[in-house]
Design a protein around this motif. Structure first.
Motif, PDB file in Angstrom:
ATOM      1  N   ASN A 156       0.826  -1.211   0.000  1.00 16.09           N
ATOM      2  CA  ASN A 156       0.000   0.000   0.000  1.00 16.09           C
ATOM      3  C   ASN A 156       0.856   1.255   0.000  1.00 16.09           C
ATOM      4  O   ASN A 156       0.535   2.230  -0.685  1.00 16.09           O
ATOM      5  N   ALA A 157       1.937   1.222   0.767  1.00 15.75           N
ATOM      6  CA  ALA A 157       2.811   2.395   0.822  1.00 15.75           C
ATOM      7  C   ALA A 157       3.384   2.693  -0.561  1.00 15.75           C
ATOM      8  O   ALA A 157       3.403   3.843  -1.003  1.00 15.75           O
ATOM      9  N   LEU A 158       3.826   1.642  -1.260  1.00 19.32           N
ATOM     10  CA  LEU A 158       4.387   1.866  -2.596  1.00 19.32           C
ATOM     11  C   LEU A 158       3.341   2.448  -3.534  1.00 19.32           C
ATOM     12  O   LEU A 158       3.602   3.437  -4.233  1.00 19.32           O
ATOM     13  N   THR A 164      12.447   6.502  -2.432  1.00 28.02           N
ATOM     14  CA  THR A 164      13.503   5.732  -1.767  1.00 28.02           C
ATOM     15  C   THR A 164      12.877   4.678  -0.853  1.00 28.02           C
ATOM     16  O   THR A 164      11.698   4.766  -0.498  1.00 28.02           O
ATOM     17  N   ILE A 165      13.707   3.713  -0.467  1.00 25.16           N
ATOM     18  CA  ILE A 165      13.244   2.676   0.461  1.00 25.16           C
ATOM     19  C   ILE A 165      12.807   3.336   1.771  1.00 25.16           C
ATOM     20  O   ILE A 165      11.818   2.936   2.386  1.00 25.16           O
ATOM     21  N   ASP A 174      14.883  -5.327  -3.322  1.00 25.84           N
ATOM     22  CA  ASP A 174      15.010  -3.889  -3.582  1.00 25.84           C
ATOM     23  C   ASP A 174      13.667  -3.334  -4.033  1.00 25.84           C
ATOM     24  O   ASP A 174      12.656  -4.050  -4.016  1.00 25.84           O
ATOM     25  N   LYS A 175      13.686  -2.098  -4.454  1.00 24.53           N
ATOM     26  CA  LYS A 175      12.458  -1.410  -4.855  1.00 24.53           C
ATOM     27  C   LYS A 175      11.786  -2.125  -6.022  1.00 24.53           C
ATOM     28  O   LYS A 175      10.558  -2.313  -6.027  1.00 24.53           O
ATOM     29  N   ASP A 176      12.579  -2.531  -7.013  1.00 21.07           N
ATOM     30  CA  ASP A 176      12.020  -3.210  -8.178  1.00 21.07           C
ATOM     31  C   ASP A 176      11.348  -4.521  -7.794  1.00 21.07           C
ATOM     32  O   ASP A 176      10.307  -4.887  -8.349  1.00 21.07           O
TER      33      ASP A 176
END
Lengths: 205, 205
Positions: B14-16, B29-30, B50-52
């Motif tokens: 949800n945050a992303l 950023t993370i 990671d983010k991806d």
DNA sequence: AACTTTATCGACATTGTGTCGATAAGTCAA
DNA sequence: TTGACTTATCGACACAATGTCGATAAAGTT
């Protein structure tokens, strides 16, 4: 202009192009660029704001080489010259194949892809406007058609690069025009009658 | 599975999504993600590389909701169902409009755009194969046609999002099928004869 | 050749990343 | 409820990249 500035910027341009073809755009750092250019990292910031700024300059320089005479971009007397125009784009892309392959790929720069697409859309717009479509009664709005063309051509250009340019520029340009103008029905030699999908009875809203 | 893990991953998902719709994907950023999820930054690495990696999970979760019955993807008895298939994609995109708009834009993730295109190409491939084009004699190779369709549809989907979804899913799907099957000639109501550009006499190599 | 401009360089503070070990808290079964 | 297990938290670390100094050096200018 100070010859030192010219030299420095040329070094940075070349360094970027080299690195982009080797590793793609996204993972490259300013440090990488200045190392390759045999310059100090701080020097970079005296000439460009950031990596994207440098890339835009490199790209603009490249694009300026596409069209010697912008007025010849489209000759209204010969609409079939749309093929040569697109062919010229393929030629240009092929000349800088590794650069464009890196820029349009997944480790590339989306804003460059957008610029290339907009350039193609410009050609497409010129071409369509000459053909004077009946905008009022056309089944498909012009702006959708223009974006459709630009996106499709850009995608096929990348496909072509990604597959090692298996066909000539002329061949690719011809096929794109064929697909665009005549559609799949004739481009793939399909039986026309019962497959007129989305044909006469299109939805309205 | 441990409900804490489910909770944590849901918070990260949800945050992303929230952040992506607010600022795009690239600049996040993370730290931003874990702040928004009210988690410690180190916790992120217990769940995703990671983010991806997180984005791919979010995207896969989203895609799983498109098609309830994959076997119904294409009904060979009714090729005109290609319109509903594409319409369903538009519906899905509209359901998550702000997310896809961010992901497909310039601050988005190119590999997500590629995935969406590949999904569309899959639909297109099914459809084309049923129509059984005469591959030997077709003026345009099948793989070029498939990429042409996938790229065009993806581009128009983004155009649609970027312009505030001015038409219904059904309308967009109909127009795309029309452009694809019948080409510009009929899609824009052009006079057919002398403008059969790239027509019968196509280049060979 | 001396003066002036400005490009270059090394160094600094800042931000983000990925990882670690120790501690706290939640979960599940006996 | 207790105890064993798993997961989250926290502070800290080394590292990499960024963007900006003031001092230096090398061009350009008279």
């Amino acid at each position: 202009m100070d010859p030192r500035v010219i030299r420095t910027r040329a070094l940075l341009h070349n360094a970027l192009i080299e690195l982009v073809t080797e590793r793609g755009y996204e993972p490259i750092t300013i440090q990488d660029i200045t190392d390759r250019a045999t310059l100090n990292r701080a020097t970079f910031y005296l000439h460009y704001r950031d990596k994207d700024d440098l890339l835009l300059n490199v790209f603009d320089e490249l694009v300026d080489k596409i069209v010697p005479a912008p007025s010849m971009e489209f000759d209204p007397e010969h609409p079939e010259t749309s093929t040569p125009n697109i062919e010229r784009i393929f030629d240009h892309i092929a000349e800088h194949a590794s650069f464009y392959h890196a820029m349009l790929g997944e480790a590339g720069a989306p804003f460059i892809a957008a610029r290339v697409r907009e350039y193609i859309e410009g050609l497409g717009m010129n071409w369509l406007q000459f053909l004077q479509p009946d905008e009022e009664n056309a089944p498909v709005p012009l702006d959708i058609a223009v974006n459709y063309i630009g996106s499709a051509y850009l995608g096929v250009i990348f496909w072509w690069l990604d597959n090692g340019m298996p066909y000539s520029s002329r061949y690719m340009a011809d096929r794109l025009i064929c697909l665009t103008v005549q559609g799949l029905q004739r481009s793939l030699g399909l039986p026309p009658p019962e497959f007129s999908i989305g044909g006469p009875e299109l939805s309205e809203s």
